[in-house]
Design a protein around this motif. Structure first.
Motif, PDB file in Angstrom:
ATOM      1  N   ALA A 164      66.874  51.688  86.505  1.00  0.00           N
ATOM      2  CA  ALA A 164      66.326  51.313  86.878  1.00  0.00           C
ATOM      3  C   ALA A 164      65.182  52.843  87.452  1.00  0.00           C
ATOM      4  CB  ALA A 164      66.938  50.732  88.589  1.00  0.00           C
ATOM      5  N   PHE A 165      65.492  54.129  87.780  1.00  0.00           N
ATOM      6  CA  PHE A 165      64.689  55.075  88.070  1.00  0.00           C
ATOM      7  C   PHE A 165      63.520  54.952  87.392  1.00  0.00           C
ATOM      8  CE2 PHE A 165      63.689  59.668  86.720  1.00  0.00           C
ATOM      9  CZ  PHE A 165      63.599  59.561  87.708  1.00  0.00           C
ATOM     10  N   LYS A 166      63.795  54.845  85.770  1.00  0.00           N
ATOM     11  CA  LYS A 166      63.043  55.501  84.687  1.00  0.00           C
ATOM     12  C   LYS A 166      61.884  53.729  84.465  1.00  0.00           C
ATOM     13  CE  LYS A 166      65.750  57.665  81.208  1.00  0.00           C
ATOM     14  NZ  LYS A 166      66.141  57.459  80.131  1.00  0.00           N
ATOM     15  N   SER A 167      62.761  52.928  85.323  1.00  0.00           N
ATOM     16  CA  SER A 167      61.875  52.228  85.145  1.00  0.00           C
ATOM     17  C   SER A 167      60.675  51.881  86.710  1.00  0.00           C
ATOM     18  CB  SER A 167      62.353  50.204  85.290  1.00  0.00           C
ATOM     19  OG  SER A 167      62.904  50.130  84.032  1.00  0.00           O
TER      20      SER A 167
ATOM     21  N   MET B  68      52.859  50.852  84.067  1.00  0.00           N
ATOM     22  CA  MET B  68      52.991  50.120  82.957  1.00  0.00           C
ATOM     23  C   MET B  68      53.612  48.568  83.730  1.00  0.00           C
ATOM     24  SD  MET B  68      55.613  51.955  80.408  1.00  0.00           S
ATOM     25  CE  MET B  68      54.698  53.207  79.328  1.00  0.00           C
ATOM     26  N   ASP B  69      53.733  47.508  82.530  1.00  0.00           N
ATOM     27  CA  ASP B  69      53.673  45.792  82.828  1.00  0.00           C
ATOM     28  C   ASP B  69      55.798  45.753  83.271  1.00  0.00           C
ATOM     29  OD1 ASP B  69      54.565  43.263  83.949  1.00  0.00           O
ATOM     30  OD2 ASP B  69      53.495  42.399  81.688  1.00  0.00           O
ATOM     31  N   ILE B  70      55.923  45.971  84.129  1.00  0.00           N
ATOM     32  CA  ILE B  70      57.837  46.074  84.072  1.00  0.00           C
ATOM     33  C   ILE B  70      57.606  45.504  84.850  1.00  0.00           C
ATOM     34  CG2 ILE B  70      59.345  47.585  84.194  1.00  0.00           C
ATOM     35  CD1 ILE B  70      58.177  50.061  82.058  1.00  0.00           C
ATOM     36  N   GLY B  71      58.997  44.468  85.340  1.00  0.00           N
ATOM     37  CA  GLY B  71      59.575  44.201  87.144  1.00  0.00           C
ATOM     38  C   GLY B  71      59.693  45.473  87.708  1.00  0.00           C
ATOM     39  N   LYS B  72      59.756  44.738  89.244  1.00  0.00           N
ATOM     40  CA  LYS B  72      60.465  45.156  90.706  1.00  0.00           C
ATOM     41  C   LYS B  72      61.904  45.297  89.782  1.00  0.00           C
ATOM     42  CE  LYS B  72      57.043  43.809  93.673  1.00  0.00           C
ATOM     43  NZ  LYS B  72      57.129  43.432  95.568  1.00  0.00           N
TER      44      LYS B  72
ATOM     45  N   ALA C 280      54.880  37.079  71.832  1.00  0.00           N
ATOM     46  CA  ALA C 280      54.528  36.146  72.982  1.00  0.00           C
ATOM     47  C   ALA C 280      54.851  37.210  74.445  1.00  0.00           C
ATOM     48  CB  ALA C 280      54.653  34.981  72.890  1.00  0.00           C
ATOM     49  N   ILE C 281      56.782  37.602  73.833  1.00  0.00           N
ATOM     50  CA  ILE C 281      57.275  37.966  75.111  1.00  0.00           C
ATOM     51  C   ILE C 281      56.508  39.094  75.768  1.00  0.00           C
ATOM     52  CG2 ILE C 281      58.098  39.993  74.179  1.00  0.00           C
ATOM     53  CD1 ILE C 281      60.961  39.448  75.443  1.00  0.00           C
ATOM     54  N   LYS C 282      55.860  39.656  75.026  1.00  0.00           N
ATOM     55  CA  LYS C 282      54.559  41.021  76.242  1.00  0.00           C
ATOM     56  C   LYS C 282      53.332  41.046  75.963  1.00  0.00           C
ATOM     57  CE  LYS C 282      57.814  43.291  78.455  1.00  0.00           C
ATOM     58  NZ  LYS C 282      57.690  44.531  79.650  1.00  0.00           N
ATOM     59  N   SER C 283      52.037  41.565  75.877  1.00  0.00           N
ATOM     60  CA  SER C 283      50.740  41.488  75.949  1.00  0.00           C
ATOM     61  C   SER C 283      51.125  42.245  74.942  1.00  0.00           C
ATOM     62  CB  SER C 283      50.640  41.432  77.573  1.00  0.00           C
ATOM     63  OG  SER C 283      50.595  42.496  77.748  1.00  0.00           O
ATOM     64  N   ALA C 284      49.932  43.672  74.638  1.00  0.00           N
ATOM     65  CA  ALA C 284      49.533  44.179  73.576  1.00  0.00           C
ATOM     66  C   ALA C 284      49.928  45.055  73.767  1.00  0.00           C
ATOM     67  CB  ALA C 284      47.561  44.056  73.135  1.00  0.00           C
ATOM     68  N   GLY C 285      50.638  46.155  73.521  1.00  0.00           N
ATOM     69  CA  GLY C 285      50.769  47.734  73.828  1.00  0.00           C
ATOM     70  C   GLY C 285      51.847  47.514  74.409  1.00  0.00           C
ATOM     71  N   THR C 286      52.643  46.510  74.348  1.00  0.00           N
ATOM     72  CA  THR C 286      53.835  46.966  75.095  1.00  0.00           C
ATOM     73  C   THR C 286      55.159  47.489  74.416  1.00  0.00           C
ATOM     74  OG1 THR C 286      53.461  44.161  75.760  1.00  0.00           O
ATOM     75  CG2 THR C 286      55.907  44.661  75.482  1.00  0.00           C
ATOM     76  N   GLU C 287      55.128  47.646  72.958  1.00  0.00           N
ATOM     77  CA  GLU C 287      56.224  48.111  71.921  1.00  0.00           C
ATOM     78  C   GLU C 287      56.068  49.410  72.291  1.00  0.00           C
ATOM     79  OE1 GLU C 287      58.917  47.219  70.262  1.00  0.00           O
ATOM     80  OE2 GLU C 287      57.959  44.827  71.326  1.00  0.00           O
ATOM     81  N   ARG C 288      54.194  49.635  72.473  1.00  0.00           N
ATOM     82  CA  ARG C 288      54.664  51.430  72.878  1.00  0.00           C
ATOM     83  C   ARG C 288      54.376  51.584  74.170  1.00  0.00           C
ATOM     84  NH1 ARG C 288      50.704  53.134  75.885  1.00  0.00           N
ATOM     85  NH2 ARG C 288      49.681  51.229  75.863  1.00  0.00           N
ATOM     86  N   ASP C 289      54.369  51.015  74.612  1.00  0.00           N
ATOM     87  CA  ASP C 289      54.821  50.902  76.436  1.00  0.00           C
ATOM     88  C   ASP C 289      56.674  51.433  76.887  1.00  0.00           C
ATOM     89  OD1 ASP C 289      52.893  51.076  76.981  1.00  0.00           O
ATOM     90  OD2 ASP C 289      52.795  48.631  78.182  1.00  0.00           O
ATOM     91  N   ARG C 290      57.233  50.373  75.850  1.00  0.00           N
ATOM     92  CA  ARG C 290      58.951  49.743  75.717  1.00  0.00           C
ATOM     93  C   ARG C 290      59.128  51.073  75.375  1.00  0.00           C
ATOM     94  NH1 ARG C 290      62.242  45.485  76.300  1.00  0.00           N
ATOM     95  NH2 ARG C 290      63.251  46.465  74.819  1.00  0.00           N
ATOM     96  N   LYS C 291      58.542  51.989  74.340  1.00  0.00           N
ATOM     97  CA  LYS C 291      59.338  53.236  73.381  1.00  0.00           C
ATOM     98  C   LYS C 291      59.056  54.456  75.072  1.00  0.00           C
ATOM     99  CE  LYS C 291      58.280  56.398  70.144  1.00  0.00           C
ATOM    100  NZ  LYS C 291      57.314  57.042  68.502  1.00  0.00           N
ATOM    101  N   ASP C 292      57.488  54.858  75.361  1.00  0.00           N
ATOM    102  CA  ASP C 292      56.955  55.164  76.227  1.00  0.00           C
ATOM    103  C   ASP C 292      57.737  55.268  77.258  1.00  0.00           C
ATOM    104  OD1 ASP C 292      53.651  56.105  74.859  1.00  0.00           O
ATOM    105  OD2 ASP C 292      55.748  57.132  74.417  1.00  0.00           O
ATOM    106  N   HIS C 293      58.359  54.723  78.004  1.00  0.00           N
ATOM    107  CA  HIS C 293      58.853  54.140  79.510  1.00  0.00           C
ATOM    108  C   HIS C 293      60.326  55.154  79.198  1.00  0.00           C
ATOM    109  CE1 HIS C 293      61.026  51.830  82.397  1.00  0.00           C
ATOM    110  NE2 HIS C 293      62.282  51.484  81.410  1.00  0.00           N
ATOM    111  N   TYR C 294      60.722  55.063  78.093  1.00  0.00           N
ATOM    112  CA  TYR C 294      62.346  56.303  78.089  1.00  0.00           C
ATOM    113  C   TYR C 294      62.114  57.255  77.867  1.00  0.00           C
ATOM    114  CZ  TYR C 294      64.693  51.887  78.110  1.00  0.00           C
ATOM    115  OH  TYR C 294      65.283  50.547  78.385  1.00  0.00           O
ATOM    116  N   GLU C 295      60.077  57.773  77.584  1.00  0.00           N
ATOM    117  CA  GLU C 295      59.397  59.511  77.904  1.00  0.00           C
ATOM    118  C   GLU C 295      58.919  59.254  78.894  1.00  0.00           C
ATOM    119  OE1 GLU C 295      58.471  59.948  73.824  1.00  0.00           O
ATOM    120  OE2 GLU C 295      59.772  58.928  73.043  1.00  0.00           O
TER     121      GLU C 295
END
Length: 476
Positions: free
Chosen positions: A394-397, A406-410, A339-354
């Motif tokens: 922070a830049f990648k985020s 992506m659903d990432i904080g400010k 429940a920590i993130k909505s569906a697709g979070t794992e994919r987003d977390r991986k792609d976030h660094y790409e």
């Protein structure tokens, strides 16, 4: 043009590492002979028969003759020139002509500038230029030859030739001359080699091998923090001057910079930004860095500023390891909770660094690489706080949130006093480029204002919009 002779055949020119722009030579090894001064485009205001116009001016040629008849036996310091094999009276052959010319030009410039709004800058810059035109003898051989004759004459003219209405200005000019004669405000003697040595030792000690500190290394390797204050340009000599920092101030700078970096760039900051990944690897890096420090100190009796630095790093290493050890199981537990993130979070977390593979949802026509390349400078440029405007994480985020939706904080930009407009300028420059090449309409300023205000904390849209303009050269 300076007339310089190297008097020591074994003199060594020093330079900063591989920098060909910064070189220096000990003042024991050279002499600067007098040179002519040039005053261009000034209307001649003195009497045609100067210096035969009055007793005060007629005394100047007599004073020159009297001075040179005694030289170099005029004082103890100049008397040492008798035995100097590099000195010859032939070098002074045109000195009388030079003194008269510079004195005449000085009087003329003062007369022409005294009623202007920037009178002080003009007159003091000219006098500084004139003083330096008398050259410089090597250390221990006394003051520049005949400089006192020139200054005494100018002081006499200032005291005797102007109406009382000019007295406040005359007093300021005289105070400036007196500061040169008394060496008030003169810089302390510093050893540039010693300063650079201390800075290089700091570069060796700092634990750049820790992955979240590595990106700062290039900046600090390429700067020369031995200069202090603002450059002062003299329009008459064409020379800019800047003070060399003192050893005490350099040590303070290094300690303050170290403390600031370690407070701003650490595991806690990464966790707060949601960018703390692979804590075990970070622990491995810190343990190795700590051991490197132990080996550096092995068998050394360190009593200088490095002792304080090692102590500071030891505290930081200990705190980082303790924090990472405590937070690792918590991070693992959070990662397991669906429940920590909505569906697709794992994919987003991986792609976030790409981030280069993301599709640009913000401006679909624009390649994502354009955004990455434009804003990457925020990670490699330090703010006035000596830490980068954005960490790599922070830049990648920011890229993932702003352009990949992506659903990432400010994120939070690290900036110092007076740097808000600098940051706004970077976003305005991006808008200018995008509106010309990729946006269907150039009427999209608000969209690019929001690129800053919607993705970073503490930026008000009204203020950013009011100052949203390009400042040429700001990021060069």
């Amino acid at each position: 043009m300076m007339n310089i002779d190297i008097i020591n055949p074994n003199a060594k020119f020093y330079r900063y590492q591989n920098d060909n722009k910064l070189r220096w030579l000990s003042n024991d090894d050279f002499v600067i002979w007098h040179s002519r001064t040039e005053l261009k485009d000034e209307k001649y205001l003195l009497k045609p028969n100067w210096p035969e116009c009055c007793p005060g001016h007629r005394s100047l040629p007599d004073n020159i003759v009297s001075y040179l008849s005694m030289f170099p036996h005029c004082c103890k310091s100049h008397k040492t020139l008798v035995d100097a094999d590099w000195f010859t009276l032939e070098k002074l052959k045109r000195l009388p002509e030079k003194i008269l010319e510079t004195a005449r030009q000085t009087e003329n410039l003062i007369a022409s500038k005294l009623d202007e709004s920037d009178w002080y800058d003009h007159i003091t810059e000219w006098i500084e230029y004139s003083i330096e035109s008398f050259g410089q003898l090597p250390k221990g051989f006394g003051s520049p030859i005949a400089l006192n004759v020139y200054l005494s004459h100018i002081e006499h003219i200032l005291n005797c030739s102007y109406e009382k209405i000019y007295q406040p200005k005359i007093d300021k000019i005289l105070a400036f001359i007196n500061s040169y004669e008394s060496h008030d405000g003169a810089a302390d003697q510093v050893d540039i080699i010693e300063l650079i040595g201390k800075y290089n030792k700091w570069l060796e000690i700092f634990p750049w091998q820790i992955s979240y500190l590595t990106h700062l290394k290039a900046h600090f390797e390429n700067q020369i923090p031995i200069l202090s204050g603002e450059k002062k340009y003299n329009r008459y000599s064409g020379i800019s001057k800047i003070r060399v920092i003192t050893e005490e101030r350099l040590v303070t700078f290094l300690m303050e910079s170290t403390q600031h970096i370690l407070k701003e760039v650490n595991a806690k900051a990464l966790a707060t930004q949601g960018n703390l990944s692979d804590p075990e690897k970070k622990c491995f890096e810190i343990i190795n860095a700590r051991r490197d420090h132990e080996l550096m100190q092995l068998g050394e009796n360190i009593n200088d500023e490095r002792k304080k630095l090692y102590k500071l790093f030891k505290q930081w290493f200990s705190g980082e390891l303790r924090y990472l050890k405590e937070i690792t199981p918590i991070l693992e537990k959070l990662a397991e909770e669906p429940a920590i993130k909505s569906a697709g979070t794992e994919r987003d977390r991986k792609d976030h660094y790409e981030i280069e593979k993301l599709h640009n949802e913000f401006c679909p026509r624009m390649p994502i690489s354009e955004a990455v390349q434009h804003f990457k400078i925020l990670t490699s440029t330090p703010s006035k706080n000596n830490a980068p405007f954005l960490t790599e994480e922070a830049f990648k985020s920011f890229i993932a949130r702003a352009f990949g939706r992506m659903d990432i904080g400010k994120q939070k930009i690290n900036f110092g006093r007076g740097e808000t407009n600098l940051i706004i300028s970077l976003f305005a420059e991006f808008f200018q480029k995008a509106s010309r090449q990729w946006e269907p309409s150039g009427q999209c300023k608000d969209k690019y204002v929001s690129l800053l205000t919607d993705n970073f904390h503490d930026w008000k849209k009204s203020k950013v919009s009011a100052n949203f303009k390009v400042r040429p050269g700001a990021w060069q």
